[in-house]
Write an enzyme that holds these catalytic residues in place. Sequence first.
Site, PDB file in Angstrom:
ATOM      1  CG  LEU A  86      -1.975  -1.037   1.377  1.00  0.00           C
ATOM      2  CD1 LEU A  86      -2.649  -0.923   2.738  1.00  0.00           C
ATOM      3  CD2 LEU A  86      -3.004  -0.901   0.270  1.00  0.00           C
ATOM      4  CG  ASP A  87      -0.222   4.905  -1.928  1.00  0.00           C
ATOM      5  OD1 ASP A  87      -0.459   5.733  -1.033  1.00  0.00           O
ATOM      6  OD2 ASP A  87      -1.067   4.539  -2.766  1.00  0.00           O
ATOM      7  CB  ALA A  88       3.633   6.487   2.199  1.00  0.00           C
ATOM      8  CB  THR A 144      -3.117   3.743   0.502  1.00  0.00           C
ATOM      9  OG1 THR A 144      -3.171   4.499  -0.712  1.00  0.00           O
ATOM     10  CG2 THR A 144      -4.327   2.829   0.579  1.00  0.00           C
TER      11      THR A 144
END
Length: 246
Positions: free
Chosen positions: A110-112, A114
């Site tokens: 998950l990107d930072a 999200t």
Amino acid sequence: MTSSNPEGVRLQKVLAQAGVASRRASEELIAQGRVSVDGETVRELGKRVDPDTAVIHVDGERLIVDDTLVYLALNKPKGVHSTMSDEEGRLCVGDYVRNRRERLFHVGRLDAETEGLLLLTNDGDLANKLMHPSFHVPKTYLAEVDGAVPRGLGKRLRSGIELDDGPVRVDEFRVKDVQAGRTLVELVLHEGRKHVVRRLLREVGHPVRKLVRTAVGGVQLGQTKPGAIRKLNRKEIGSLYKAVGS
């Protein structure tokens, strides 16, 4: 018919030790034909198996009896990086499991920015299958987007949107809530490309303000608080194996 391993453990004992049911109730499950070993239904109560190698299913769901395998759900907070260590000293997923003795890794990313469900495990075979696009494991997201969502957007997203690295199609789409200038939508898709949900919604004119992953396959984020970790239960683990056909 699968042969019994004379040096193995009685099947009903294996089921009981794995927490399926009491030994007596496990015997009833076997007699009812609800248990299979290595792909074949077992009805004999005297069957012995090797818990370390036998592939056991109960009611079609894989039973994991190897107690060295760990399956965890983390509610990743915003700002945490999906890495097990970070050279720049930024807060990362690895910081939440630093004191565990197992060598864990995260399933996907998950990107930072999200938040939400991230699975952690030391079961490399399952993790690789869950991440491989050929298994089409669905992932569910809640996104808060700018503006009001037009009535036909769901149909458009299910038909497919062309991005710079190819088309993306959602499996399900629904509007969950509408507020002044913002809309909360739920999307289900089996894509795993980088920033795919953000890019998809930006492409259709609804940039994401907040994004939370709420489910991976049959595992739900539920009431797990941000930064908290919980163990997956037997049914959840079985659902993940079922999702990848194991």
